[in-house]
Write an enzyme that holds these catalytic residues in place. Sequence first.
Site, short mmCIF file in Angstrom:
data_model
loop_
_atom_site.label_atom_id
_atom_site.label_comp_id
_atom_site.label_asym_id
_atom_site.label_seq_id
_atom_site.Cartn_x
_atom_site.Cartn_y
_atom_site.Cartn_z
N LYS A 139 4.23 -10.00 -17.51
CA LYS A 139 4.18 -10.32 -16.08
C LYS A 139 3.07 -11.32 -15.79
O LYS A 139 3.20 -12.18 -14.94
CB LYS A 139 3.99 -9.03 -15.28
N ASN B 281 -0.25 0.99 6.32
CA ASN B 281 0.45 0.01 5.47
C ASN B 281 0.95 -1.10 6.37
O ASN B 281 1.36 -0.83 7.50
CB ASN B 281 1.69 0.64 4.82
N GLY B 282 0.96 -2.34 5.86
CA GLY B 282 1.52 -3.44 6.65
C GLY B 282 0.43 -4.37 7.13
O GLY B 282 -0.69 -4.37 6.61
N ARG C 174 3.31 1.12 -7.96
CA ARG C 174 3.50 0.02 -7.01
C ARG C 174 2.39 -1.01 -7.08
O ARG C 174 2.50 -2.08 -6.50
CB ARG C 174 3.54 0.57 -5.58
N GLU D 218 15.78 -15.90 -18.63
CA GLU D 218 14.74 -14.92 -18.97
C GLU D 218 15.25 -13.49 -18.95
O GLU D 218 14.75 -12.67 -19.72
CB GLU D 218 13.47 -15.11 -18.14
N HIS E 263 23.90 -38.96 -17.08
CA HIS E 263 23.01 -39.54 -18.09
C HIS E 263 22.89 -38.64 -19.32
O HIS E 263 21.95 -38.79 -20.10
CB HIS E 263 21.63 -39.81 -17.48
N LYS F 5 15.73 -18.00 -14.21
CA LYS F 5 16.01 -16.57 -13.95
C LYS F 5 17.07 -16.08 -14.93
O LYS F 5 16.93 -15.01 -15.51
CB LYS F 5 16.55 -16.36 -12.53
N CYS G 112 0.84 -1.20 0.00
CA CYS G 112 0.00 0.00 0.00
C CYS G 112 0.87 1.25 0.00
O CYS G 112 2.07 1.20 0.26
CB CYS G 112 -0.85 0.00 1.25
#
Length: 606
Positions: free
Chosen positions: A601, A98-99, A27, A486, A502, A483, A2
């Site tokens: 995304k 927030n939180g 955000r 990409e 193998h 990671k 937030c």
Amino acid sequence: MCGIVGYIGPRQATPILVNGLRRLEYRGYDSAGVAVWEGGSARVVRCQGKLRGLIEKLEVEPAPGKVGIGHTRWATHGRPSDVNAHPHKVGRISVVHNGIIENHLALRHELEASGSKFSSETDTEIVAHLVSAEIEDAKDLTAAVQKALGKVIGAFAIVVMDEKNPDVLVAAKNASPLVIGLGEGENFVASDVTAILDETKEMVFIEEGEIVTITRDAVVITDLEGNPVTREAKTIRWTAAQAEKDGYRHYMAKEIHEQPRAVADTLAGRVDLEHDTVALDGNDIDVSNIKRIVMVACGTSYHSSLVGKFLIEQMSRIPVEVDMASEYRYRDPVVNDTDLVIAISQSGETADTMGAVQLAKERGAKVLAISNVLESSIPRLADYAFYTHAGPEIGVASTKAFTTQLVSLTLIAIHLGRQTGKLAPERARELLAEMVTLPNKMADLIEHGAQLQVIARRYGNSQGFLFMGRGNQYPIALEGALKLKEISYIHAEGYSAGEMKHGPIALIDENLPVVVLVPQGPLYEKTVSNLTEVRAREGKIIAIASSGDQEIGALADEVVMIPNTLPELQPILSVVPLQQLSYYVADHKGTDIDQPRNLAKSVTVE
Ligand code: F6R
């Protein structure tokens, strides 16, 4: 996460608040609101959805006044809606927060028992009730906030406004960011520098456990006991774009650094160390009917499912199968009402995962969704939902969503293990106690990330990379390879170390960097022997090993140490240097780290 903005001064507050909230839009949020004081009362205007909606509402119901607070909400408790949006007003008190309030359920029950009526499903409203209950007898608003916060456990940044005392805003911080902006005859408060950077460059950063009393002409900081604190203002030289990323060059870097906080938030209110149990947000999953668990997911979330299989089978002894959602939905799977399907999706919107969930539900299975986005499509469709509290993830390459998925899966595995009776209470206690230490260990690990930058420069021009690990490190090898490919566009493969001989061993020569995940644990010796096979073929070894490992230095070209923890929890730490490695390699190559080519995304189409 937030966003908060507050203003007190000679100008109209609403345009300043709305502009601040606009600066915080990047955000991610699901609703927005303001409370502005004029003529004896605070007018609250709130709106689910985009800021545009709030602005339209404010055109119809303007909120004039020279003191106010505003908020963009990312839902954690209570779905996104107008009534759950902040500010929350109780009596004369308005609050933005927030939180996460960890003890919100207990406090809510207490307040309801003493007659408080709640109008939202949020944990924030509790703070408004608590301050409201204290304000009549308190010497001032600061004292009332101080007293109210004495009852609250959790991570928070709050700003409180009292309509009977409009010459002051009171803010407090515990583990969520809070900054004060200094002006001439006016002052600002915000969760992020970005929100108020258009207004002032002079900022005072608030620290843990501090309360701030903000008037037009003064900013007074104290600790929770009321002892004065002095803090110099800093002049911010960041541009708005830099400030959006908290000074980091990329969202991915910011999100890697946010992981300790994200992990702590995901644990908050869910770990009961007194009773060795886990609270699954009220999801009363009946294990007596579950014969099998099937996990479905895509990409990084699929990798967390693979770790989940180890955790759940080991702790609960319920058999687990893991499927890529894109395969599962088209292979006519055997699934029925004795299966629990766990669908993992950061966004909660991935089309393939959604398709797999629909199919499983049609065939009678119960579905538990693990998601980072409250009320997104997949948790809405599922029978049970468990949320990672990572906050919005903006970088396309998933980082904090992954580690919080691992934390969530560990909590679920412990819960199932306790339910089936296969996990001893002592072991549950050990695991839970250790989990609580992870945020600090992770912070320590991330802080020492400069070594990865050196390694990235040394090997970043290679044509390919191999990642390998055994047991629960095998999915981390897959994730490390994903990671890297990409965001740096370097070909990378993740392999189970035992599979090397193998086939992939043919790839090894002096030009191939091989990242070997080799933390201490039951598979250490076996992995070391795979590592020596690579070494014998002159592969360049980058070992991710446990702190204090004396042997590994002689066997590897590079050693990255991770803090010691229980083997079940090692993936949560061992993935971090791999995230940093891929970040620095991509940075070295100059690729578009936050928006790599061809990727989105949220993959809402097949
Ligand atoms: C990789 C990445 C993707 C996602 C995948 C699933 O860094 O982000 O592989 O993990 O597209 O997305 P969610 O978890 O939103 O279903």
